[in-house]
Design a protein around this motif. Structure first.
Motif, PDB file in Angstrom:
ATOM      1  N   ASP A  88      96.880 -41.433   1.598  1.00  0.00           N
ATOM      2  CA  ASP A  88      95.680 -40.661   1.933  1.00  0.00           C
ATOM      3  C   ASP A  88      95.385 -39.644   0.843  1.00  0.00           C
ATOM      4  O   ASP A  88      96.140 -38.702   0.631  1.00  0.00           O
ATOM      5  CB  ASP A  88      95.862 -39.933   3.270  1.00  0.00           C
ATOM      6  N   ARG A  89      94.301 -39.833   0.138  1.00  0.00           N
ATOM      7  CA  ARG A  89      93.830 -38.857  -0.845  1.00  0.00           C
ATOM      8  C   ARG A  89      92.666 -38.034  -0.314  1.00  0.00           C
ATOM      9  O   ARG A  89      92.313 -37.009  -0.900  1.00  0.00           O
ATOM     10  CB  ARG A  89      93.402 -39.574  -2.130  1.00  0.00           C
ATOM     11  N   ASN A  90      92.080 -38.480   0.796  1.00  0.00           N
ATOM     12  CA  ASN A  90      90.883 -37.799   1.294  1.00  0.00           C
ATOM     13  C   ASN A  90      91.196 -36.542   2.100  1.00  0.00           C
ATOM     14  O   ASN A  90      90.511 -35.525   1.961  1.00  0.00           O
ATOM     15  CB  ASN A  90      90.061 -38.764   2.147  1.00  0.00           C
TER      16      ASN A  90
ATOM     17  N   TRP B  11      92.017 -33.551  -0.146  1.00  0.00           N
ATOM     18  CA  TRP B  11      90.833 -33.181  -0.932  1.00  0.00           C
ATOM     19  C   TRP B  11      89.813 -32.462  -0.054  1.00  0.00           C
ATOM     20  O   TRP B  11      89.267 -31.415  -0.442  1.00  0.00           O
ATOM     21  CB  TRP B  11      90.214 -34.434  -1.560  1.00  0.00           C
TER      22      TRP B  11
ATOM     23  N   SER C  65      86.965 -40.001   7.532  1.00  0.00           N
ATOM     24  CA  SER C  65      86.872 -40.815   6.316  1.00  0.00           C
ATOM     25  C   SER C  65      87.311 -42.227   6.648  1.00  0.00           C
ATOM     26  O   SER C  65      88.287 -42.438   7.359  1.00  0.00           O
ATOM     27  CB  SER C  65      87.748 -40.235   5.196  1.00  0.00           C
TER      28      SER C  65
ATOM     29  N   PRO D  85      87.823 -42.719  -2.220  1.00  0.00           N
ATOM     30  CA  PRO D  85      87.548 -41.389  -2.774  1.00  0.00           C
ATOM     31  C   PRO D  85      86.397 -41.381  -3.776  1.00  0.00           C
ATOM     32  O   PRO D  85      85.666 -40.393  -3.867  1.00  0.00           O
ATOM     33  CB  PRO D  85      88.873 -41.014  -3.443  1.00  0.00           C
ATOM     34  N   SER D  86      86.214 -42.477  -4.496  1.00  0.00           N
ATOM     35  CA  SER D  86      85.131 -42.553  -5.472  1.00  0.00           C
ATOM     36  C   SER D  86      83.759 -42.538  -4.812  1.00  0.00           C
ATOM     37  O   SER D  86      82.750 -42.269  -5.465  1.00  0.00           O
ATOM     38  CB  SER D  86      85.272 -43.816  -6.329  1.00  0.00           C
TER      39      SER D  86
ATOM     40  N   GLN E 231      83.868 -38.448  -2.437  1.00  0.00           N
ATOM     41  CA  GLN E 231      83.733 -37.191  -3.163  1.00  0.00           C
ATOM     42  C   GLN E 231      82.316 -36.932  -3.671  1.00  0.00           C
ATOM     43  O   GLN E 231      81.790 -35.825  -3.494  1.00  0.00           O
ATOM     44  CB  GLN E 231      84.760 -37.136  -4.291  1.00  0.00           C
TER      45      GLN E 231
ATOM     46  N   TRP F 160      79.968 -35.648  -0.871  1.00  0.00           N
ATOM     47  CA  TRP F 160      80.296 -34.386  -0.211  1.00  0.00           C
ATOM     48  C   TRP F 160      79.175 -33.356  -0.340  1.00  0.00           C
ATOM     49  O   TRP F 160      78.844 -32.658   0.622  1.00  0.00           O
ATOM     50  CB  TRP F 160      81.603 -33.840  -0.774  1.00  0.00           C
TER      51      TRP F 160
END
Length: 303
Positions: free
Chosen positions: A24-26, A29, A71, A168-169, A172, A175
């Protein structure tokens, strides 16, 4: 801490994230972006691609948060359930947005041409229409890939849910539009500053830090009652103390900084967000020194 801070909950969806196949990178972030806006993240929940689990997680987060962000789960496949479940939880009917479907079809046609897809057009159209099903009253966020995002207010006037894509690409870049939407702005306009400060110490064990914090609390009172949320982390000989606080608790943070400085002195190598790598590099540059490496059988990884 005085006035209750504005709080947000995050729901990360996807069985691949739940099982660890995808990291999980979201969540992290989003938590930092929200902190920058003065919003405190109460919980991040990870759920698989199961309708009831997602609905339960949403209700759990909506119960005590001013805003919820999700997400993932916005694609054309059967396991992409987020928009549908959010609409259900928020008391909203869903309908096809024909203009949005046409727009997504154009995007998909571009992918098909570039990647030489041989998929029948009808199948691609069905996928586009699935992604263009929009809850009544929702704000549609411009697709970065093929999936649009959504901001879905509650029919009963409760907290809104921001629905963002999983990659994520795509998440982000979307947002900025999400936080500019009217339902989200109504929440952010009530938020106040939420500061974060870091102190990094090299050398002493965690037990010594624990003792120093006890001494500080004996002199100044409990950290949480002073308005400080303090988290400590140990990694490879380094201690990291992260404090989060409202502006009115800045004096309490100053007292904590002074206590730690008196205890650890030059062992504190940074209090401005710099990492150990940053500090070492700066010292080498100041001295005009360089680093040389010699390696064998690492294919350049050491360098």
């Amino acid at each position: 801490m005085g006035v209750r801070p504005i709080r947000a909950g995050i729901v990360v969806t996807g069985t691949e994230v739940l099982t660890g196949r995808v990291t999980d990178r979201n969540g992290p972030w989003l938590a930092e972006r929200l902190r920058e806006l003065g919003v405190d993240v109460g919980r991040t929940v990870v759920v698989g691609d199961r309708r009831e689990d997602l609905a339960t997680a949403l209700r759990f987060q909506l119960a005590d948060h001013d805003l919820v962000i999700t997400s993932g789960g916005l694609g054309p496949t059967a396991d992409d359930l987020t928009a549908e479940v959010v609409a259900q939880v928020q008391g909203r009917a869903m309908a096809l947005d024909r203009d949005l479907a046409d727009r997504i079809e154009e995007i998909v046609a571009g992918y098909a041409a570039r990647r030489s897809w041989t998929t029948p057009p009808e199948i691609l159209r069905q996928g586009s229409e699935k992604q263009a099903m929009v809850p009544d009253g929702a704000v549609v966020l411009t697709p970065i890939g093929t999936a649009p995002g959504l901001v879905v207010p509650a029919a009963d006037g409760g907290a809104a849910v921001v629905v963002l894509p999983g990659p994520p690409s795509e998440l982000q870049p979307m947002w900025a539009e999400a936080i500019a939407s009217a339902p989200v702005r109504a929440v952010l306009d009530r938020a106040s500053e939420l500061r974060q400060a870091e102190i990094r110490i090299w050398g002493p064990p965690e037990a010594e830090l624990a003792a120093a914090l006890r001494v500080h609390e004996d002199a100044h009172g409990p950290l949480d009652e002073a308005g400080l949320e303090v988290t400590t982390c140990v990694r490879d000989g380094e201690l990291e103390i992260v404090s989060r606080f409202a502006p009115e608790a800045a004096g309490a943070y100053g007292d904590l900084h002074a206590s730690l400085s008196a205890t650890f002195g030059e062992q504190i190598y940074a209090d401005d967000g710099r990492s150990l790598d940053d500090v070492v590099a700066e010292v080498l540059l100041e001295r005009g020194e360089t680093v040389a490496t010699a390696e064998s059988c690492t294919a350049g990884l050491v360098a």
